[in-house]
Write a protein that holds these residues in place. Structure first.
Motif, PDB file in Angstrom:
ATOM      1  N   ARG A 117       0.680  -1.256   0.075  1.00  0.00           N
ATOM      2  CA  ARG A 117      -0.011   0.046   0.155  1.00  0.00           C
ATOM      3  C   ARG A 117       0.805   1.228   0.169  1.00  0.00           C
ATOM      4  NH1 ARG A 117      -3.884  -0.920   5.052  1.00  0.00           N
ATOM      5  NH2 ARG A 117      -2.006  -1.686   5.770  1.00  0.00           N
ATOM      6  N   ALA A 118       1.829   1.252   0.717  1.00  0.00           N
ATOM      7  CA  ALA A 118       2.695   2.673   1.069  1.00  0.00           C
ATOM      8  C   ALA A 118       3.755   2.758  -0.184  1.00  0.00           C
ATOM      9  CB  ALA A 118       3.426   2.550   2.343  1.00  0.00           C
ATOM     10  N   THR A 119       4.377   1.774  -0.639  1.00  0.00           N
ATOM     11  CA  THR A 119       5.241   1.787  -1.547  1.00  0.00           C
ATOM     12  C   THR A 119       5.007   1.481  -3.140  1.00  0.00           C
ATOM     13  OG1 THR A 119       5.577  -0.695  -1.395  1.00  0.00           O
ATOM     14  CG2 THR A 119       6.923   0.661  -0.005  1.00  0.00           C
ATOM     15  N   ARG A 120       3.699   0.824  -3.459  1.00  0.00           N
ATOM     16  CA  ARG A 120       3.365   0.745  -4.500  1.00  0.00           C
ATOM     17  C   ARG A 120       1.941   0.550  -4.735  1.00  0.00           C
ATOM     18  NH1 ARG A 120       7.671  -0.884  -7.757  1.00  0.00           N
ATOM     19  NH2 ARG A 120       9.660  -1.642  -6.696  1.00  0.00           N
ATOM     20  N   PRO A 121       1.331   1.772  -4.492  1.00  0.00           N
ATOM     21  CA  PRO A 121      -0.356   1.781  -4.288  1.00  0.00           C
ATOM     22  C   PRO A 121      -1.020   1.355  -5.669  1.00  0.00           C
ATOM     23  CG  PRO A 121       0.686   4.182  -4.432  1.00  0.00           C
ATOM     24  CD  PRO A 121       1.813   3.109  -4.455  1.00  0.00           C
ATOM     25  N   GLY A 122      -0.510   1.495  -6.648  1.00  0.00           N
ATOM     26  CA  GLY A 122      -1.263   1.212  -7.981  1.00  0.00           C
ATOM     27  C   GLY A 122      -1.230  -0.631  -7.812  1.00  0.00           C
TER      28      GLY A 122
ATOM     29  N   ARG B 237      -3.692  -1.515  -5.338  1.00  0.00           N
ATOM     30  CA  ARG B 237      -5.103  -1.451  -5.787  1.00  0.00           C
ATOM     31  C   ARG B 237      -5.541  -2.732  -6.908  1.00  0.00           C
ATOM     32  NH1 ARG B 237      -3.947   3.905  -5.485  1.00  0.00           N
ATOM     33  NH2 ARG B 237      -3.412   4.053  -7.986  1.00  0.00           N
ATOM     34  N   SER B 238      -4.644  -2.917  -7.763  1.00  0.00           N
ATOM     35  CA  SER B 238      -4.801  -3.966  -8.664  1.00  0.00           C
ATOM     36  C   SER B 238      -4.864  -5.393  -7.905  1.00  0.00           C
ATOM     37  CB  SER B 238      -3.744  -4.162  -9.559  1.00  0.00           C
ATOM     38  OG  SER B 238      -2.682  -4.557  -8.932  1.00  0.00           O
ATOM     39  N   ALA B 239      -4.071  -5.600  -6.800  1.00  0.00           N
ATOM     40  CA  ALA B 239      -4.460  -6.652  -6.112  1.00  0.00           C
ATOM     41  C   ALA B 239      -5.781  -6.908  -5.561  1.00  0.00           C
ATOM     42  CB  ALA B 239      -3.599  -6.612  -4.855  1.00  0.00           C
ATOM     43  N   TYR B 240      -6.476  -5.884  -4.771  1.00  0.00           N
ATOM     44  CA  TYR B 240      -7.771  -6.067  -4.469  1.00  0.00           C
ATOM     45  C   TYR B 240      -8.787  -6.557  -5.712  1.00  0.00           C
ATOM     46  CZ  TYR B 240      -5.496  -3.123  -1.035  1.00  0.00           C
ATOM     47  OH  TYR B 240      -4.634  -2.269  -0.159  1.00  0.00           O
ATOM     48  N   VAL B 241      -8.563  -6.050  -6.762  1.00  0.00           N
ATOM     49  CA  VAL B 241      -9.549  -6.567  -8.015  1.00  0.00           C
ATOM     50  C   VAL B 241      -9.096  -8.111  -8.231  1.00  0.00           C
ATOM     51  CG1 VAL B 241     -10.107  -6.328 -10.352  1.00  0.00           C
ATOM     52  CG2 VAL B 241      -9.692  -4.095  -8.877  1.00  0.00           C
ATOM     53  N   VAL B 242      -7.912  -8.280  -8.305  1.00  0.00           N
ATOM     54  CA  VAL B 242      -7.400  -9.686  -8.478  1.00  0.00           C
ATOM     55  C   VAL B 242      -8.110 -10.671  -7.417  1.00  0.00           C
ATOM     56  CG1 VAL B 242      -5.502 -11.207  -8.717  1.00  0.00           C
ATOM     57  CG2 VAL B 242      -5.428  -9.123  -9.769  1.00  0.00           C
ATOM     58  N   THR B 243      -7.794 -10.118  -6.194  1.00  0.00           N
ATOM     59  CA  THR B 243      -8.493 -11.024  -5.105  1.00  0.00           C
ATOM     60  C   THR B 243      -9.734 -11.294  -5.290  1.00  0.00           C
ATOM     61  OG1 THR B 243      -6.697 -10.173  -3.472  1.00  0.00           O
ATOM     62  CG2 THR B 243      -8.720 -11.197  -2.573  1.00  0.00           C
ATOM     63  N   ALA B 244     -10.667 -10.372  -5.465  1.00  0.00           N
ATOM     64  CA  ALA B 244     -12.099 -10.518  -5.747  1.00  0.00           C
ATOM     65  C   ALA B 244     -12.129 -11.453  -6.756  1.00  0.00           C
ATOM     66  CB  ALA B 244     -12.763  -9.210  -6.029  1.00  0.00           C
TER      67      ALA B 244
END
Length: 201
Positions: free
Chosen positions: A126-131, A134-141
Motif C-alpha cells: 500500500r505505501a510503496t506501490r499503491p497502484g 489497488r490491482s491486488a484487491y481486484v485480483v483477489t475478488a
C-alpha cells in the motif's frame, strides 16, 4: 499457463478449457470424466510442469517477497505463495486419476492460499506501490469468486468447472508476475541511477 494451453491443445477432443479441470491434463491414462472420455497424451510434461512451477513459485516468493514485500503482511503473503507452490508440486506428484484422495488434499489449499497471498501482498504494498496494491484487491475478488464457484461445483457435471478454476488461479499468476517485473525494473533503474551519481561525483 502456457504449458497448460499447449498440453490442453494436444488432449482429446472431449477436453475443454471451460468444462475440464487443469488436473485432467495430468491424467496418466484415459478416463471418463463428467460424461466425457478425456485423454492427455502429454500428461508427463504437464505433471513435470506442475512440479517445476511449484518449485519456482516458492523460490520466487522467497527471493522477491522477503526483500520487497515489507512487514508481517509481506511475510504472510510469502507464506501463502509457498503453500500454493507446495500444492502445485503435490498436484504433479499425485495425478488425480492415480491418487484422487491425495490429489484433492494437496490441491485444495491452493484455492485458499492464493487469493490470500494476493490480498496480503497488496496490503503490504500500500505505501510503496499503491497502484499494484489497488490491482491486488481486484485480483483477489476475481480469484475469490472463481475459488468459491469452483468449490461449489467440483465433483459435479458443471460445464463451467474449468472456467471457474482458471478464474480462481490465472489472475493471481498474472498479478505476481507483474509485481516481479515491476520490482526488477525498479532495481535496474536504481542501480543505473546509482552508477550515474558515482560517475558525476
Amino acid at each position: 499457463m502456457l504449458t497448460e494451453v499447449i498440453v490442453g491443445l494436444r488432449a482429446s477432443a472431449d477436453y475443454s478449457f471451460a468444462g475440464s479441470t487443469v488436473s485432467d491434463l495430468g491424467n496418466t491414462a484415459c478416463r471418463q470424466v463428467r460424461g466425457d472420455v478425456l485423454c492427455s497424451p502429454w500428461h508427463a510434461g504437464m505433471n513435470v510442469a506442475f512440479i517445476w512451477f511449484g518449485c519456482t513459485l516458492i523460490a520466487g516468493a522467497l527471493m522477491l517477497g522477503l526483500r520487497h514485500l515489507p512487514g508481517r503482511l509481506g511475510t504472510a503473503s510469502v507464506a501463502m505463495w509457498c503453500v500454493s507452490g507446495a500444492g502445485s508440486i503435490g498436484v504433479g506428484l499425485f495425478p488425480v486419476n492415480a491418487e484422487p484422495g491425495v490429489h484433492g488434499v494437496v490441491a485444495l489449499p491452493i484455492f485458499v492460499a492464493q487469493p490470500l497471498a494476493v490480498l496480503l501482498g497488496g496490503l503490504a504494498l500500500r505505501a510503496t506501490r499503491p497502484g499494484l496494491a489497488r490491482s491486488a484487491y481486484v485480483v483477489t475478488a476475481l480469484s475469490a469468486v472463481g475459488a468459491i464457484g469452483f468449490g461449489a461445483v467440483v465433483g459435479s457435471d458443471a460445464a463451467t468447472i474449468g472456467a471457474l478454476e482458471r478464474l480462481a488461479l490465472w489472475p493471481g499468476y498474472v498479478w505476481v508476475s507483474v509485481v516481479a517485473v515491476s520490482v526488477a525494473v525498479s532495481v535496474v533503474r536504481g542501480d543505473a541511477e546509482h552508477r550515474t551519481r558515482r560517475q558525476v561525483q
